[in-house]
Enzyme design. Sequence first.
Site, PDB file in Angstrom:
ATOM      1  N   GLY A  87       0.992  -1.116   0.065  1.00 24.95           N
ATOM      2  CA  GLY A  87      -0.086   0.178  -0.148  1.00 24.95           C
ATOM      3  C   GLY A  87       0.625   0.861   0.380  1.00 24.95           C
ATOM      4  O   GLY A  87       1.898   1.461  -0.777  1.00 24.95           O
ATOM      5  N   CYS A  88      -0.168   2.120   0.915  1.00 23.38           N
ATOM      6  CA  CYS A  88       1.090   3.893   1.074  1.00 23.38           C
ATOM      7  C   CYS A  88       2.386   3.153   1.264  1.00 23.38           C
ATOM      8  O   CYS A  88       2.844   2.679   2.736  1.00 23.38           O
ATOM      9  CB  CYS A  88       0.987   4.586   1.465  1.00 23.38           C
ATOM     10  SG  CYS A  88       1.708   5.804   1.895  1.00 23.38           S
ATOM     11  N   PHE A  89       3.475   3.395   0.737  1.00 18.95           N
ATOM     12  CA  PHE A  89       4.717   2.944   0.996  1.00 18.95           C
ATOM     13  C   PHE A  89       5.723   3.503   1.950  1.00 18.95           C
ATOM     14  O   PHE A  89       6.591   3.219   2.307  1.00 18.95           O
ATOM     15  CB  PHE A  89       5.580   2.941  -0.323  1.00 18.95           C
ATOM     16  CG  PHE A  89       6.186   4.232  -0.951  1.00 18.95           C
ATOM     17  CD1 PHE A  89       5.550   5.984  -0.327  1.00 18.95           C
ATOM     18  CD2 PHE A  89       6.264   4.354  -2.807  1.00 18.95           C
ATOM     19  CE1 PHE A  89       5.832   6.359  -1.146  1.00 18.95           C
ATOM     20  CE2 PHE A  89       6.082   5.564  -3.531  1.00 18.95           C
ATOM     21  CZ  PHE A  89       5.985   6.837  -2.302  1.00 18.95           C
TER      22      PHE A  89
END
Length: 240
Positions: A87-89
């Site tokens: 997902g969001c890194f």
Amino acid sequence: PKVQAGGISPNDIQVGVTLQLANGVKARITETTDDTFTIDANSPLAGASYTAKVTLQDVQEAPKERGFVENSSSPEERFQVATFALGCFWGGELEFMRREGVVGTKVGYTQGTVVDPSYREVCSGSTGHTEAIQVVFDSNIVSYRELVQLAMDRLGDENRYKENQVGNDVGTQYRHGVYYHSPEQRDIAQSVLEPYGPECQTECLPATKFWDAEEYHQQYLLKGGQSARKGDKTPIRCYG
């Protein structure tokens, strides 16, 4: 603070008081009015700077940056590369930074078709990339299997079974995956993912070209004051 049936007593809502939110994050009250109050949930280290004296003791050759290699000799190499999408890194990178044996991380875009995409292009969903974390690790300290398990644990019971989604982030750019660089990594990744069953949506695919994200994305949460200390268990907030 004193707690009433409806929550915290209004008498305890004072500037400077620290509250613990439902997600475990601590926040400080910075302003109050007759009807509302304002909190600051930023890390105490946000915006701080420090100096340190370091001594260079040794230099080791870094692993080569590459995609999947069929005849890789990675098991014989001390320093190896692993690539994950969670997902969001931002939060995923900090999770790996805290792990003993991880000696380097960067965030970027992988598994897509466009050359050197920008964040805006990836977010459009038109390039085929997913936000990813590339990890360099010391295999004498931490194994690839442990890192794959760490990735799956971070996804959690719900996100593993969501397609193109992690938490509230939805889109092909937020799909999750383990992208292996060698046959050995492939076999390990498959064995870790297998117990989650056929409904698990985590990709397990050969690593392709990894494009570095813009500089402001790199170690984003560390820059925002969150701890990257090895072994730190402070809850990770996916904002600065």
